[in-house]
Write an enzyme that holds these catalytic residues in place. Structure first.
Site, PDB file in Angstrom:
ATOM      1  N   VAL A  60       0.881  -1.248   0.136  1.00  0.00           N
ATOM      2  CA  VAL A  60      -0.179   0.148   0.457  1.00  0.00           C
ATOM      3  C   VAL A  60       1.151   1.216   0.003  1.00  0.00           C
ATOM      4  O   VAL A  60       2.041   0.912   0.210  1.00  0.00           O
ATOM      5  CB  VAL A  60      -0.819   0.176   1.243  1.00  0.00           C
ATOM      6  CG1 VAL A  60      -0.117   0.087   2.389  1.00  0.00           C
ATOM      7  CG2 VAL A  60      -2.181   1.455   1.407  1.00  0.00           C
ATOM      8  N   CYS A  61       0.219   1.923  -0.488  1.00  0.00           N
ATOM      9  CA  CYS A  61       1.236   3.295  -0.984  1.00  0.00           C
ATOM     10  C   CYS A  61       0.090   4.544  -0.236  1.00  0.00           C
ATOM     11  O   CYS A  61      -1.683   3.967   0.109  1.00  0.00           O
ATOM     12  CB  CYS A  61       1.700   3.962  -2.087  1.00  0.00           C
ATOM     13  SG  CYS A  61       1.092   3.642  -3.212  1.00  0.00           S
ATOM     14  N   ARG A  62      -0.078   5.894  -1.123  1.00  0.00           N
ATOM     15  CA  ARG A  62      -1.255   6.480  -1.072  1.00  0.00           C
ATOM     16  C   ARG A  62      -2.040   6.164  -1.191  1.00  0.00           C
ATOM     17  O   ARG A  62      -3.325   6.491  -1.112  1.00  0.00           O
ATOM     18  CB  ARG A  62      -0.671   7.777  -0.880  1.00  0.00           C
ATOM     19  CG  ARG A  62      -1.445   9.185  -0.835  1.00  0.00           C
ATOM     20  CD  ARG A  62      -1.074  10.876  -0.977  1.00  0.00           C
ATOM     21  NE  ARG A  62      -1.996  11.614  -0.441  1.00  0.00           N
ATOM     22  CZ  ARG A  62      -2.973  12.567  -1.383  1.00  0.00           C
ATOM     23  NH1 ARG A  62      -2.729  12.191  -3.325  1.00  0.00           N
ATOM     24  NH2 ARG A  62      -3.690  13.086  -1.520  1.00  0.00           N
ATOM     25  N   GLY A  64      -2.189   3.982  -4.397  1.00  0.00           N
ATOM     26  CA  GLY A  64      -1.762   2.808  -5.493  1.00  0.00           C
ATOM     27  C   GLY A  64      -0.537   3.015  -6.148  1.00  0.00           C
ATOM     28  O   GLY A  64      -0.813   2.072  -7.468  1.00  0.00           O
ATOM     29  N   MET A  89      -3.828   4.014   1.088  1.00  0.00           N
ATOM     30  CA  MET A  89      -4.318   4.805   2.268  1.00  0.00           C
ATOM     31  C   MET A  89      -5.792   5.523   2.146  1.00  0.00           C
ATOM     32  O   MET A  89      -6.110   5.775   3.383  1.00  0.00           O
ATOM     33  CB  MET A  89      -2.682   4.688   2.860  1.00  0.00           C
ATOM     34  CG  MET A  89      -2.391   3.828   3.579  1.00  0.00           C
ATOM     35  SD  MET A  89      -2.817   2.416   4.593  1.00  0.00           S
ATOM     36  CE  MET A  89      -3.446   3.560   5.992  1.00  0.00           C
TER      37      MET A  89
END
Length: 111
Positions: A60-62, A64, A89
Protein backbone atom coordinates in the site's frame (compact mmCIF):
# COMPACT_ATOMS: atom_id res chain seq x y z
CA UNK A 1 -0.30 -6.91 -11.74
CA UNK A 2 -2.29 -8.60 -8.96
CA UNK A 3 -4.51 -5.96 -7.37
CA UNK A 4 -7.09 -5.98 -4.57
CA UNK A 5 -9.43 -3.32 -3.28
CA UNK A 6 -9.43 -2.45 0.40
CA UNK A 7 -12.84 -4.09 0.80
CA UNK A 8 -11.37 -7.36 -0.56
CA UNK A 9 -8.51 -7.52 1.95
CA UNK A 10 -8.63 -10.40 4.43
CA UNK A 11 -9.78 -9.46 7.92
CA UNK A 12 -7.53 -12.07 9.56
CA UNK A 13 -3.86 -12.63 8.83
CA UNK A 14 -3.41 -9.53 6.68
CA UNK A 15 0.25 -8.87 5.86
CA UNK A 16 0.47 -5.21 4.85
CA UNK A 17 3.60 -3.45 3.56
CA UNK A 18 3.42 0.36 3.50
CA UNK A 19 5.89 1.88 1.01
CA UNK A 20 5.12 5.57 1.68
CA UNK A 21 7.65 8.12 2.90
CA UNK A 22 8.38 8.53 6.64
CA UNK A 23 6.29 11.72 7.00
CA UNK A 24 3.28 10.02 5.41
CA UNK A 25 3.71 6.98 7.68
CA UNK A 26 4.02 9.15 10.80
CA UNK A 27 0.82 11.06 10.00
CA UNK A 28 -1.29 7.92 9.76
CA UNK A 29 -0.86 4.24 8.96
CA UNK A 30 -2.50 0.87 9.44
CA UNK A 31 -1.75 -0.42 12.95
CA UNK A 32 -0.12 -3.72 11.91
CA UNK A 33 1.65 -2.58 8.75
CA UNK A 34 5.37 -2.98 8.08
CA UNK A 35 6.94 0.29 6.88
CA UNK A 36 9.64 0.23 4.23
CA UNK A 37 9.68 3.29 1.94
CA UNK A 38 9.74 2.42 -1.77
CA UNK A 39 13.28 3.76 -2.24
CA UNK A 40 14.55 1.62 0.63
CA UNK A 41 13.10 -1.70 -0.57
CA UNK A 42 16.22 -3.06 -2.31
CA UNK A 43 18.43 -2.34 0.72
CA UNK A 44 15.91 -3.77 3.20
CA UNK A 45 14.82 -6.83 1.25
CA UNK A 46 16.02 -9.14 4.05
CA UNK A 47 13.23 -7.81 6.30
CA UNK A 48 10.67 -9.21 3.90
CA UNK A 49 12.04 -12.72 4.33
CA UNK A 50 10.82 -12.56 7.93
CA UNK A 51 7.18 -12.18 6.79
CA UNK A 52 4.91 -15.22 6.67
CA UNK A 53 5.41 -17.07 3.37
CA UNK A 54 2.02 -18.83 3.41
CA UNK A 55 0.02 -15.76 2.34
CA UNK A 56 0.45 -12.78 0.05
CA UNK A 57 1.89 -9.44 1.06
CA UNK A 58 -0.48 -6.57 0.30
CA UNK A 59 1.46 -3.45 -0.70
CA UNK A 60 0.00 0.00 0.00
CA UNK A 61 0.95 3.63 -0.59
CA UNK A 62 -1.18 6.79 -0.71
CA UNK A 63 -3.27 6.02 -3.80
CA UNK A 64 -1.77 2.95 -5.47
CA UNK A 65 0.97 4.16 -7.82
CA UNK A 66 4.08 3.55 -5.75
CA UNK A 67 2.66 0.34 -4.32
CA UNK A 68 2.02 -0.97 -7.85
CA UNK A 69 5.70 -0.38 -8.70
CA UNK A 70 6.78 -2.01 -5.44
CA UNK A 71 4.52 -5.03 -5.93
CA UNK A 72 5.75 -5.49 -9.52
CA UNK A 73 9.37 -5.34 -8.36
CA UNK A 74 8.77 -7.76 -5.46
CA UNK A 75 6.97 -10.24 -7.71
CA UNK A 76 9.60 -10.00 -10.45
CA UNK A 77 12.40 -10.49 -7.92
CA UNK A 78 10.56 -13.49 -6.46
CA UNK A 79 10.87 -12.08 -2.95
CA UNK A 80 7.23 -12.48 -1.92
CA UNK A 81 3.83 -12.87 -3.54
CA UNK A 82 2.86 -9.19 -3.64
CA UNK A 83 -0.57 -7.71 -4.34
CA UNK A 84 -1.14 -4.01 -4.92
CA UNK A 85 -3.85 -2.33 -2.83
CA UNK A 86 -5.95 -0.25 -5.22
CA UNK A 87 -6.67 3.25 -3.95
CA UNK A 88 -4.02 2.94 -1.23
CA UNK A 89 -4.34 4.49 2.20
CA UNK A 90 -6.87 7.01 0.86
CA UNK A 91 -9.25 4.08 0.22
CA UNK A 92 -8.21 2.44 3.49
CA UNK A 93 -9.34 5.58 5.34
CA UNK A 94 -12.53 5.96 3.27
CA UNK A 95 -13.45 2.34 4.07
CA UNK A 96 -13.21 3.15 7.78
CA UNK A 97 -10.22 0.94 8.50
CA UNK A 98 -8.13 1.68 11.60
CA UNK A 99 -5.40 4.33 11.44
CA UNK A 100 -2.77 5.23 14.00
CA UNK A 101 -0.41 8.20 14.14
CA UNK A 102 3.18 8.40 15.32
CA UNK A 103 2.48 11.93 16.60
CA UNK A 104 1.29 11.69 20.20
CA UNK A 105 -2.11 13.30 20.69
CA UNK A 106 -2.61 13.94 16.97
CA UNK A 107 -5.56 12.57 15.03
CA UNK A 108 -4.26 10.15 12.36
CA UNK A 109 -4.56 11.35 8.78
CA UNK A 110 -3.53 10.22 5.32
CA UNK A 111 -1.13 12.65 3.67
Amino acid sequence: MPTASVSDLPSDGLVLLDVREPDEWAAGHAPEALHIPLGDLPARIDELSELPDDRPVYVVCRTGGRSARAAAWLNQAGVVEAINVAGGMKSWHTEGRALVSEHEGAEPEVL
